[in-house]
Design a protein around this motif. Sequence first.
Motif, PDB file in Angstrom:
ATOM      1  N   GLU A 158      -7.551   2.599   3.756  1.00 12.60           N
ATOM      2  CA  GLU A 158      -7.691   2.770   5.199  1.00 12.60           C
ATOM      3  C   GLU A 158      -7.336   4.199   5.591  1.00 12.60           C
ATOM      4  O   GLU A 158      -6.413   4.797   5.025  1.00 12.60           O
ATOM      5  CB  GLU A 158      -6.775   1.789   5.937  1.00 12.60           C
ATOM      6  CG  GLU A 158      -6.786   1.902   7.440  1.00 12.60           C
ATOM      7  CD  GLU A 158      -5.800   0.950   8.092  1.00 12.60           C
ATOM      8  OE1 GLU A 158      -6.043  -0.282   8.042  1.00 12.60           O
ATOM      9  OE2 GLU A 158      -4.774   1.423   8.617  1.00 12.60           O
ATOM     10  N   VAL A 176       0.847  -1.186   0.000  1.00  9.88           N
ATOM     11  CA  VAL A 176       0.000   0.000   0.000  1.00  9.88           C
ATOM     12  C   VAL A 176       0.889   1.244   0.000  1.00  9.88           C
ATOM     13  O   VAL A 176       1.991   1.251   0.559  1.00  9.88           O
ATOM     14  CB  VAL A 176      -0.941   0.043   1.226  1.00  9.88           C
ATOM     15  CG1 VAL A 176      -1.928  -1.105   1.192  1.00  9.88           C
ATOM     16  CG2 VAL A 176      -0.153   0.028   2.535  1.00  9.88           C
ATOM     17  N   THR A 236      -3.029   8.857   9.492  1.00  7.78           N
ATOM     18  CA  THR A 236      -2.422   8.087   8.407  1.00  7.78           C
ATOM     19  C   THR A 236      -3.515   7.643   7.442  1.00  7.78           C
ATOM     20  O   THR A 236      -4.672   7.452   7.830  1.00  7.78           O
ATOM     21  CB  THR A 236      -1.660   6.856   8.916  1.00  7.78           C
ATOM     22  OG1 THR A 236      -2.596   5.951   9.528  1.00  7.78           O
ATOM     23  CG2 THR A 236      -0.599   7.247   9.937  1.00  7.78           C
ATOM     24  N   THR A 258       5.130  10.441   2.420  1.00  5.10           N
ATOM     25  CA  THR A 258       4.556   9.258   1.788  1.00  5.10           C
ATOM     26  C   THR A 258       5.604   8.154   1.752  1.00  5.10           C
ATOM     27  O   THR A 258       6.803   8.417   1.614  1.00  5.10           O
ATOM     28  CB  THR A 258       4.088   9.565   0.351  1.00  5.10           C
ATOM     29  OG1 THR A 258       5.198  10.016  -0.425  1.00  5.10           O
ATOM     30  CG2 THR A 258       3.004  10.629   0.364  1.00  5.10           C
ATOM     31  N   LEU A 269       4.414   0.636   1.959  1.00  2.00           N
ATOM     32  CA  LEU A 269       4.382  -0.283   3.096  1.00  2.00           C
ATOM     33  C   LEU A 269       3.950  -1.672   2.634  1.00  2.00           C
ATOM     34  O   LEU A 269       2.940  -1.815   1.934  1.00  2.00           O
ATOM     35  CB  LEU A 269       3.409   0.239   4.157  1.00  2.00           C
ATOM     36  CG  LEU A 269       3.371  -0.499   5.495  1.00  2.00           C
ATOM     37  CD1 LEU A 269       4.649  -0.237   6.272  1.00  2.00           C
ATOM     38  CD2 LEU A 269       2.162  -0.047   6.300  1.00  2.00           C
ATOM     39  N   GLN A 313     -10.543   4.323  13.265  1.00  2.00           N
ATOM     40  CA  GLN A 313     -10.011   3.842  11.994  1.00  2.00           C
ATOM     41  C   GLN A 313     -11.164   3.331  11.143  1.00  2.00           C
ATOM     42  O   GLN A 313     -12.077   2.671  11.655  1.00  2.00           O
ATOM     43  CB  GLN A 313      -9.009   2.719  12.237  1.00  2.00           C
ATOM     44  CG  GLN A 313      -8.442   2.079  10.993  1.00  2.00           C
ATOM     45  CD  GLN A 313      -7.410   1.027  11.335  1.00  2.00           C
ATOM     46  OE1 GLN A 313      -6.429   1.298  12.045  1.00  2.00           O
ATOM     47  NE2 GLN A 313      -7.629  -0.196  10.865  1.00  2.00           N
ATOM     48  N   SER A 350      -3.921   5.100   3.657  1.00  4.66           N
ATOM     49  CA  SER A 350      -3.220   4.204   2.737  1.00  4.66           C
ATOM     50  C   SER A 350      -4.191   3.616   1.731  1.00  4.66           C
ATOM     51  O   SER A 350      -5.399   3.520   1.976  1.00  4.66           O
ATOM     52  CB  SER A 350      -2.524   3.069   3.508  1.00  4.66           C
ATOM     53  OG  SER A 350      -3.479   2.283   4.204  1.00  4.66           O
ATOM     54  N   ASP A 409     -11.781   1.316   7.338  1.00  6.40           N
ATOM     55  CA  ASP A 409     -11.125   0.644   6.216  1.00  6.40           C
ATOM     56  C   ASP A 409     -12.161   0.016   5.304  1.00  6.40           C
ATOM     57  O   ASP A 409     -13.304  -0.245   5.705  1.00  6.40           O
ATOM     58  CB  ASP A 409     -10.133  -0.410   6.708  1.00  6.40           C
ATOM     59  CG  ASP A 409     -10.771  -1.416   7.646  1.00  6.40           C
ATOM     60  OD1 ASP A 409     -11.525  -2.287   7.164  1.00  6.40           O
ATOM     61  OD2 ASP A 409     -10.526  -1.340   8.863  1.00  6.40           O
ATOM     62  N   ARG A 432       1.275   4.871   1.525  1.00  2.00           N
ATOM     63  CA  ARG A 432       0.806   5.430   2.795  1.00  2.00           C
ATOM     64  C   ARG A 432       1.228   6.885   2.944  1.00  2.00           C
ATOM     65  O   ARG A 432       2.329   7.279   2.561  1.00  2.00           O
ATOM     66  CB  ARG A 432       1.368   4.609   3.961  1.00  2.00           C
ATOM     67  CG  ARG A 432       0.946   5.108   5.335  1.00  2.00           C
ATOM     68  CD  ARG A 432       1.496   4.232   6.433  1.00  2.00           C
ATOM     69  NE  ARG A 432       2.956   4.240   6.484  1.00  2.00           N
ATOM     70  CZ  ARG A 432       3.684   3.653   7.430  1.00  2.00           C
ATOM     71  NH1 ARG A 432       3.074   2.975   8.392  1.00  2.00           N
ATOM     72  NH2 ARG A 432       5.000   3.706   7.395  1.00  2.00           N
ATOM     73  N   ASP A 492       0.373  -5.277  10.487  1.00  2.27           N
ATOM     74  CA  ASP A 492      -0.434  -4.191  11.036  1.00  2.27           C
ATOM     75  C   ASP A 492      -0.913  -4.484  12.453  1.00  2.27           C
ATOM     76  O   ASP A 492      -0.849  -3.621  13.334  1.00  2.27           O
ATOM     77  CB  ASP A 492      -1.631  -3.935  10.123  1.00  2.27           C
ATOM     78  CG  ASP A 492      -2.492  -2.798  10.609  1.00  2.27           C
ATOM     79  OD1 ASP A 492      -1.956  -1.693  10.781  1.00  2.27           O
ATOM     80  OD2 ASP A 492      -3.699  -3.004  10.822  1.00  2.27           O
ATOM     81  N   ARG A 494       1.740   9.537   6.111  1.00  4.36           N
ATOM     82  CA  ARG A 494       1.863   9.462   7.567  1.00  4.36           C
ATOM     83  C   ARG A 494       2.664  10.657   8.069  1.00  4.36           C
ATOM     84  O   ARG A 494       3.362  11.325   7.303  1.00  4.36           O
ATOM     85  CB  ARG A 494       2.505   8.142   7.988  1.00  4.36           C
ATOM     86  CG  ARG A 494       3.786   7.758   7.246  1.00  4.36           C
ATOM     87  CD  ARG A 494       5.011   8.295   7.896  1.00  4.36           C
ATOM     88  NE  ARG A 494       6.248   7.793   7.321  1.00  4.36           N
ATOM     89  CZ  ARG A 494       7.441   8.262   7.628  1.00  4.36           C
ATOM     90  NH1 ARG A 494       7.567   9.245   8.495  1.00  4.36           N
ATOM     91  NH2 ARG A 494       8.530   7.779   7.051  1.00  4.36           N
TER      92      ARG A 494
END
Length: 254
Positions: A213, A32, A236, A47, A50, A197, A238, A199, A34, A66, A36
């Motif tokens: 996510e 992915v 974050t 960026t 991951l 979160q 992704s 997703d 990401r 994760d 962050r």
Amino acid sequence: MRRLLALVGLLALMAGPAFATAPDWTVDWGAVGRVRPAHLGSETYRTDLLPVLAATYGEDLSVSIDDGGKWKLLKTGTLTAGPVAEYRQSFNDDLPKRGFRTRDAVEVGGFVEKQTPVGNIELRMRRALNGYRGWSGDLAFDTGGRVTPKLEVGAEARLAWADQRFTEEYFGQRRAPPPHFGGPHFHDNDYLTAGFQVDAARDLTPNTRLVAEISADRMLGELPSRGLFPSRNVITASIGIVLHWSTSPLRSRP
């Protein structure tokens, strides 16, 4: 990366007795992109790419980058409990002049999970084997499911805590003191966050998924007031592709 491989090895040894009864494997792997924070408390973002890796063995053992490793060792009704291990990644880009590069940590401990008709409630408590060498814990509520035959969504609300040793390592601008072997202790300058979160996963083929996510946490307490870390928000996001493999063609995704 060496610490992450060591964590996987530790989980394999810890859960070895479960292998005799577990029916089959599932593996999800991919990557992915990401966005962050450059570091905890930063107002700038970076960026990166991951890897995604998640595996299950039967119904009781799961390992992922994760969520760490989890073994459902004890079961009674809607309650399950057992050992967990996690890998805590540090963000060290664009550090302030008085900041220093922090270290990733491997954390091991235990969990208790309660299943409800609308989702799962889970409490985790862990001890860091390296890095800040302190205690941390999480209380989370997870829910979700398929909303169409090809679309699955999930959500989590959580509280996260780490003790004064984490504060000293990450916000006090000095290395944590030598480890001690006592239990968790709670202080006014512990690290505490509240967040959520969301997703989603969209099936592209029977074995390929588009995943996305977004995660947002708010740092509570007095830590950001020190001036070196201007933002209380840790956000974050992704998006990427994940491939699914299973030893059983009838086994559903984890």
